[in-house]
Design a protein around this motif. Structure first.
Motif, PDB file in Angstrom:
ATOM      1  N   LEU A   1       0.838  -1.198   0.000  1.00 13.43           N
ATOM      2  CA  LEU A   1       0.000   0.000   0.000  1.00 13.43           C
ATOM      3  C   LEU A   1       0.874   1.249   0.000  1.00 13.43           C
ATOM      4  CD1 LEU A   1      -2.711  -1.027   2.631  1.00 13.43           C
ATOM      5  CD2 LEU A   1      -2.777  -1.282   0.149  1.00 13.43           C
ATOM      6  N   PHE A   2       0.537   2.209  -0.838  1.00 14.70           N
ATOM      7  CA  PHE A   2       1.341   3.423  -0.971  1.00 14.70           C
ATOM      8  C   PHE A   2       1.257   4.275   0.294  1.00 14.70           C
ATOM      9  CE2 PHE A   2       1.562   7.954  -1.989  1.00 14.70           C
ATOM     10  CZ  PHE A   2       2.852   8.016  -2.481  1.00 14.70           C
ATOM     11  N   PHE A   3       2.425   4.842   0.702  1.00 14.73           N
ATOM     12  CA  PHE A   3       2.463   5.765   1.837  1.00 14.73           C
ATOM     13  C   PHE A   3       3.586   6.764   1.619  1.00 14.73           C
ATOM     14  CE2 PHE A   3       5.417   2.390   3.028  1.00 14.73           C
ATOM     15  CZ  PHE A   3       6.502   3.084   3.536  1.00 14.73           C
ATOM     16  N   ILE A   4       3.526   7.853   2.364  1.00 11.75           N
ATOM     17  CA  ILE A   4       4.592   8.850   2.379  1.00 11.75           C
ATOM     18  C   ILE A   4       5.135   8.918   3.792  1.00 11.75           C
ATOM     19  CG2 ILE A   4       5.157  11.298   2.114  1.00 11.75           C
ATOM     20  CD1 ILE A   4       2.966  11.543   0.100  1.00 11.75           C
ATOM     21  N   ASP A   5       6.450   8.882   3.913  1.00 11.03           N
ATOM     22  CA  ASP A   5       7.093   9.082   5.206  1.00 11.03           C
ATOM     23  C   ASP A   5       8.161  10.145   5.041  1.00 11.03           C
ATOM     24  OD1 ASP A   5       8.019   8.832   7.840  1.00 11.03           O
ATOM     25  OD2 ASP A   5       9.503   7.350   7.234  1.00 11.03           O
ATOM     26  N   ASP A   6       8.067  11.205   5.865  1.00 10.17           N
ATOM     27  CA  ASP A   6       8.999  12.319   5.713  1.00 10.17           C
ATOM     28  C   ASP A   6      10.298  12.106   6.468  1.00 10.17           C
ATOM     29  OD1 ASP A   6       8.245  12.621   8.330  1.00 10.17           O
ATOM     30  OD2 ASP A   6       7.071  14.425   8.012  1.00 10.17           O
ATOM     31  N   SER A   7      10.460  10.955   7.152  1.00 12.76           N
ATOM     32  CA  SER A   7      11.659  10.777   7.971  1.00 12.76           C
ATOM     33  C   SER A   7      12.892  10.437   7.144  1.00 12.76           C
ATOM     34  CB  SER A   7      11.437   9.677   9.021  1.00 12.76           C
ATOM     35  OG  SER A   7      11.337   8.404   8.414  1.00 12.76           O
ATOM     36  N   GLY A   8      12.685  10.005   5.908  1.00  8.82           N
ATOM     37  CA  GLY A   8      13.870   9.686   5.120  1.00  8.82           C
ATOM     38  C   GLY A   8      13.549   8.884   3.887  1.00  8.82           C
ATOM     39  N   PRO A   9      14.578   8.568   3.086  1.00  6.86           N
ATOM     40  CA  PRO A   9      14.418   7.741   1.890  1.00  6.86           C
ATOM     41  C   PRO A   9      13.966   6.338   2.261  1.00  6.86           C
ATOM     42  CG  PRO A   9      16.524   8.904   1.906  1.00  6.86           C
ATOM     43  CD  PRO A   9      15.952   9.037   3.276  1.00  6.86           C
TER      44      PRO A   9
ATOM     45  N   GLY B   1      -6.601   0.402  -7.344  1.00  9.45           N
ATOM     46  CA  GLY B   1      -7.628   0.696  -6.361  1.00  9.45           C
ATOM     47  C   GLY B   1      -7.744   2.190  -6.138  1.00  9.45           C
ATOM     48  N   GLY B   2      -8.559   2.612  -5.167  1.00  6.56           N
ATOM     49  CA  GLY B   2      -8.674   4.026  -4.853  1.00  6.56           C
ATOM     50  C   GLY B   2      -9.223   4.816  -6.018  1.00  6.56           C
ATOM     51  N   LEU B   3      -8.525   5.903  -6.369  1.00  5.44           N
ATOM     52  CA  LEU B   3      -8.995   6.787  -7.441  1.00  5.44           C
ATOM     53  C   LEU B   3      -9.039   6.070  -8.778  1.00  5.44           C
ATOM     54  CD1 LEU B   3      -9.871   9.637  -8.230  1.00  5.44           C
ATOM     55  CD2 LEU B   3      -7.466  10.185  -8.617  1.00  5.44           C
ATOM     56  N   SER B   4      -8.144   5.120  -8.984  1.00  8.33           N
ATOM     57  CA  SER B   4      -8.135   4.420 -10.271  1.00  8.33           C
ATOM     58  C   SER B   4      -9.434   3.648 -10.488  1.00  8.33           C
ATOM     59  CB  SER B   4      -6.934   3.474 -10.359  1.00  8.33           C
ATOM     60  OG  SER B   4      -7.027   2.442  -9.405  1.00  8.33           O
ATOM     61  N   ARG B   5     -10.080   3.215  -9.394  1.00 10.99           N
ATOM     62  CA  ARG B   5     -11.370   2.550  -9.546  1.00 10.99           C
ATOM     63  C   ARG B   5     -12.446   3.553  -9.960  1.00 10.99           C
ATOM     64  NH1 ARG B   5     -12.610  -0.629  -4.141  1.00 10.99           N
ATOM     65  NH2 ARG B   5     -12.124   1.442  -3.406  1.00 10.99           N
ATOM     66  N   ILE B   6     -12.356   4.755  -9.351  1.00 17.05           N
ATOM     67  CA  ILE B   6     -13.359   5.779  -9.657  1.00 17.05           C
ATOM     68  C   ILE B   6     -13.194   6.288 -11.076  1.00 17.05           C
ATOM     69  CG2 ILE B   6     -14.183   8.075  -9.001  1.00 17.05           C
ATOM     70  CD1 ILE B   6     -13.242   7.475  -6.165  1.00 17.05           C
ATOM     71  N   THR B   7     -11.927   6.491 -11.478  1.00 16.96           N
ATOM     72  CA  THR B   7     -11.658   7.091 -12.790  1.00 16.96           C
ATOM     73  C   THR B   7     -11.605   6.059 -13.910  1.00 16.96           C
ATOM     74  OG1 THR B   7      -9.265   6.933 -12.416  1.00 16.96           O
ATOM     75  CG2 THR B   7     -10.349   8.971 -11.745  1.00 16.96           C
ATOM     76  N   GLN B   8     -11.776   4.807 -13.580  1.00 17.04           N
ATOM     77  CA  GLN B   8     -11.703   3.767 -14.606  1.00 17.04           C
ATOM     78  C   GLN B   8     -12.800   3.981 -15.641  1.00 17.04           C
ATOM     79  OE1 GLN B   8     -12.226  -0.183 -13.138  1.00 17.04           O
ATOM     80  NE2 GLN B   8     -11.487  -1.150 -15.012  1.00 17.04           N
ATOM     81  N   GLY B   9     -12.424   4.133 -16.883  1.00 16.33           N
ATOM     82  CA  GLY B   9     -13.397   4.313 -17.947  1.00 16.33           C
ATOM     83  C   GLY B   9     -13.756   5.750 -18.229  1.00 16.33           C
ATOM     84  N   GLN B  10     -13.164   6.722 -17.533  1.00 13.52           N
ATOM     85  CA  GLN B  10     -13.499   8.119 -17.774  1.00 13.52           C
ATOM     86  C   GLN B  10     -13.035   8.557 -19.162  1.00 13.52           C
ATOM     87  OE1 GLN B  10     -13.548  10.247 -13.407  1.00 13.52           O
ATOM     88  NE2 GLN B  10     -11.800  10.573 -14.702  1.00 13.52           N
ATOM     89  N   PRO B  11     -13.812   9.443 -19.808  1.00 13.40           N
ATOM     90  CA  PRO B  11     -13.324  10.006 -21.072  1.00 13.40           C
ATOM     91  C   PRO B  11     -12.097  10.863 -20.832  1.00 13.40           C
ATOM     92  CG  PRO B  11     -15.371  11.068 -20.377  1.00 13.40           C
ATOM     93  CD  PRO B  11     -15.151   9.909 -19.457  1.00 13.40           C
ATOM     94  N   LEU B  12     -11.157  10.819 -21.745  1.00  9.95           N
ATOM     95  CA  LEU B  12      -9.902  11.534 -21.585  1.00  9.95           C
ATOM     96  C   LEU B  12     -10.039  13.023 -21.856  1.00  9.95           C
ATOM     97  CD1 LEU B  12      -6.820  11.626 -21.210  1.00  9.95           C
ATOM     98  CD2 LEU B  12      -6.601  10.983 -23.621  1.00  9.95           C
ATOM     99  N   GLU B  13     -10.774  13.394 -22.887  1.00 12.33           N
ATOM    100  CA  GLU B  13     -10.831  14.784 -23.326  1.00 12.33           C
ATOM    101  C   GLU B  13     -12.081  15.478 -22.791  1.00 12.33           C
ATOM    102  OE1 GLU B  13     -10.553  14.436 -27.574  1.00 12.33           O
ATOM    103  OE2 GLU B  13      -8.362  14.315 -27.519  1.00 12.33           O
ATOM    104  N   VAL B  14     -11.862  16.658 -22.192  1.00 11.56           N
ATOM    105  CA  VAL B  14     -12.968  17.455 -21.667  1.00 11.56           C
ATOM    106  C   VAL B  14     -13.667  18.132 -22.843  1.00 11.56           C
ATOM    107  CG1 VAL B  14     -13.601  19.401 -20.190  1.00 11.56           C
ATOM    108  CG2 VAL B  14     -11.762  17.836 -19.493  1.00 11.56           C
TER     109      VAL B  14
END
Length: 688
Positions: free
Chosen positions: A38-46, A248-261
């Protein structure tokens, strides 16, 4: 030297207590996320430090299922405690022979190197820290490995690993780079070497000490991002494009969205800036107050804000100002860079508007509203120019997720921007959106991207509201390049770096570390007096402080004598003393002084890398005194006797503090109270 390590291994690897201790709570969460990918961000280091801990979890068969929510929580049977703590323990144990080797490479005798190894071996704080699932022992291991690597093999790769565990390792890296620059300068002055050989060695050092560390840094992040391919707890801190690249996450919501506005598209607009939090352009059925508390007036039109949660009121319809259609035509007419659009709020049918009225919290900027015609000579000003900042051509199409768009107000040239201010209660504490005439250049707070997107099919308001309430399941996959994800992660890590002003029970200031005026309770038995503390060997800390002072005095004394042309030591001896001081004394400085500039909660364990270098400086000073300063045999015998007595005191102090270093044997309240050698130490007593 390896024999000095062996007595430490059994005690370091003991895992007799099976409870979550102090910062294991913090690092354990990341280990679980690594195991679950699962993706995470940790600011303590590389990521290298977390990867090392995750390797222990992987080797132990950990499935990541443990709730890391309480210090002292008992580990469940699926948590491989031994495996999780084994790698930090081994790293701590190997610091002893590495310390020995540092001394040898600095030109000290094997007896002096053995003394340095014994001081590290009997340092209670280093032992305690290496017995838990923490990063400091790995950091110190890689720091010492970098020093040995550089001194023995100046072009070696291990030199580059320490900054990959914690960013604090970068300072030691810079110290060694400075030494490398001095040595290279001397090398250039060596007339016995030809130009080709000079150039080759300089190139090799630049490659090994500059280029390869950068490539290693990228390589570890490449592995990190490939391992963490699933949506995790920190997704919303990243851009829509980054989120959409995760499983998962946003990719599930955006799956199939049209590319061009296109004209008629129904969109949510997310601020590219994540400060103070990620949010979406939003409006609701509430107006600005007629007058604010400071007496200034408003337009009393519908509020437009930035809302940090997904909501049906985040939906807007992209409308062609020249037509009344609110549905996408067939074929769709795409919106391009430079086009003029109107943005209609989906749920309230108000047009996005700004005008020459001061914003509520930022009076130097314009108010942004959902236009209501109150028939008070305030005409609609709801035309916006689409400026695609990251366009590839001047007629680029506005694209979902990918395009970063600046919306420029046609009438006033103001840019739609997130101010960063929070509105009062009347604005539901949502974030203020303004029209900024002064916005220049690339400012993330003035950029927006389409996150969720569907082609509108309904002209009627009631049908459109039902359409907006329904989920989007229409697909576009966006695979960001590694470099794009890497650069965004670096920016987000810097923006979210913890500047903690809060106090913790065991937090301390750098000034308290030198004399060990503080300690940390790592573990307490729930029903007895058995406990583990981060407390250092008081004798070693005192002697290392004395060694630091002696080094400074001797260094200044030698400089003064040299200035007066009184050469008390040979040129080689002076160079060895200065180089050893630069490595050990410099190592202490670069791992200690930066903490005075950090606005974050600090603890005693932050001092351990600096302490390690300071301990190594002591034998350097003693050998220099014995070999080059003390002339008579009687003086040398006195120093030898003093050193033996000091080593005995170090051992006795180590034994005295062992019960709170290893958590056994259990002491009674009287015995524990006798270990409180400073009033500031927090020794916990349980009265039976």
């Amino acid at each position: 030297a390896l024999t000095t390590m062996l007595p430490a291994v059994p005690s370091l690897l003991m895992c007799l207590w099976l409870c979550c201790s102090f910062d294991e709570l913090y690092y354990g969460q990341f280990v679980s996320l690594y195991v679950k990918r699962l993706f995470f961000i940790d600011d303590s280091g590389p990521p290298l430090g977390h990867m090392v801990l995750a390797l222990g979890a992987y080797l132990g068969g950990f499935d990541g299922n443990f709730v890391w929510n309480r210090i002292g929580a008992e580990y469940s049977s699926n948590v491989p405690v031994f495996s999780l703590r084994a790698i930090p323990a081994l790293a701590g144990a190997f610091c002893v022979p590495l310390g020995y080797q540092v001394m040898v490479e600095l030109g000290c005798s094997h007896l002096t190197a053995l003394g340095a190894a014994l001081l590290l071996l009997l340092e209670n704080a280093l032992i305690t820290q290496s017995r838990f699932m923490l990063l400091e022992s790995s950091l110190i291991f890689f720091l010492l490995l970098a020093v040995v690597s550089y001194l023995r093999f100046p072009d070696a790769l291990c030199f580059a690993l320490s900054p990959r565990v914690k960013y604090m390792g970068l300072f030691t890296h810079l110290l060694l780079l400075s030494l490398a620059a001095v040595h290279t300068w001397r090398l250039i002055g060596d007339r016995t070497l030809g130009n080709v050989r000079h150039s080759g060695r300089v190139f090799a050092r630049c490659l090994a000490l500059v280029v390869l560390p950068v490539l290693l840094y990228l390589a570890f992040f490449f592995i990190h991002l490939n391992l963490l391919y699933r949506s995790g707890p920190h997704d919303q801190m990243m851009s829509s494009a980054f989120q959409a690249s995760l499983e998962g996450g946003l990719s599930r919501i955006t799956q199939g969205q049209p590319l061009e506005v296109a004209y008629g598209s129904q969109v949510t607009l997310r601020s590219v800036s994540s400060q103070p939090v990620p949010c979406w352009l939003h409006s609701h059925k509430a107006n600005y107050p007629i007058r604010y508390e400071n007496g200034r007036g408003s337009s009393h039109q519908q509020q437009v804000t930035c809302y940090p949660f997904k909501d049906v009121n985040n939906w807007w319809i992209v409308k062609d100002p020249g037509r009344q259609d609110l549905a996408v035509s067939s074929p769709p007419r795409t919106v391009k860079h430079g086009d003029i659009v109107q943005l209609l709020h989906g749920m309230t049918s108000r047009f996005l508007n700004t005008h020459d009225v001061a914003a509520p919290m930022s009076p130097h900027s314009q108010e942004v509203s959902g236009y209501i015609d109150f028939n008070v000579s305030m005409p609609a000003q709801n035309l916006w120019k689409v400026d695609i900042v990251n366009r590839e051509s001047d007629r680029a199409v506005w694209k979902t997720i990918v395009s970063e768009v600046r919306l420029v107000h046609v009438n006033t040239s103001a840019v739609l921007k997130l101010s960063g201010q929070s509105l009062p209660e009347w604005g539901f504490r949502q974030l203020e959106v303004v029209g900024d005439k002064l916005s220049k250049g690339y400012q993330p707070s003035g950029l927006w991207n389409v996150e969720e997107h569907r082609y509108g099919r309904s002209q009627e308001q009631k049908e459109r509201e039902l359409e907006l309430h329904s989920p989007t399941h229409i697909d576009v996959s966006h695979n960001l390049t590694f470099m794009a994800k890497f650069l965004e992660l670096q920016v987000r890590s810097m923006l979210t770096m913890r500047n903690e002003e809060t106090e913790h029970k065991y937090s301390s200031s750098p000034l308290e570390w030198v004399t060990m005026d503080t300690n940390i309770v790592y573990w307490i038995h729930p029903s007895s007096n058995a406990q583990i503390h981060l407390i250092g060997n008081a004798v070693t800390w005192t002697l290392s402080n004395l060694g630091l002072v002696l080094f400074a005095v001797l260094f200044v004394w030698h400089l003064l004598r040299h200035q007066r042309r009184s050469l008390d030591v040979s040129k080689d001896a002076w160079r060895q003393f200065a180089e050893a001081g630069a490595v050990c004394g410099g190592g202490w400085l670069v791992n200690y002084l930066p903490f005075f500039m950090m606005e974050k909660t600090l603890f005693l364990y932050h001092y351990l890398p600096a302490l390690t270098f300071k301990i190594l400086l002591l034998p350097v000073v003693l050998e220099h005194l014995h070999t080059h300063i003390l002339r008579s045999p009687s003086q040398r015998r006195v120093l030898e006797g003093t050193v033996l007595a000091a080593l005995a005191a170090v051992y006795l102090c180590y034994r005295a503090l062992s019960p709170v270093t290893y958590g056994q044997p259990e002491l009674n309240s009287t015995q524990l109270a006798s270990l409180r050698w400073r009033e500031s130490w927090d020794i916990l007593l349980r009265r039976h």
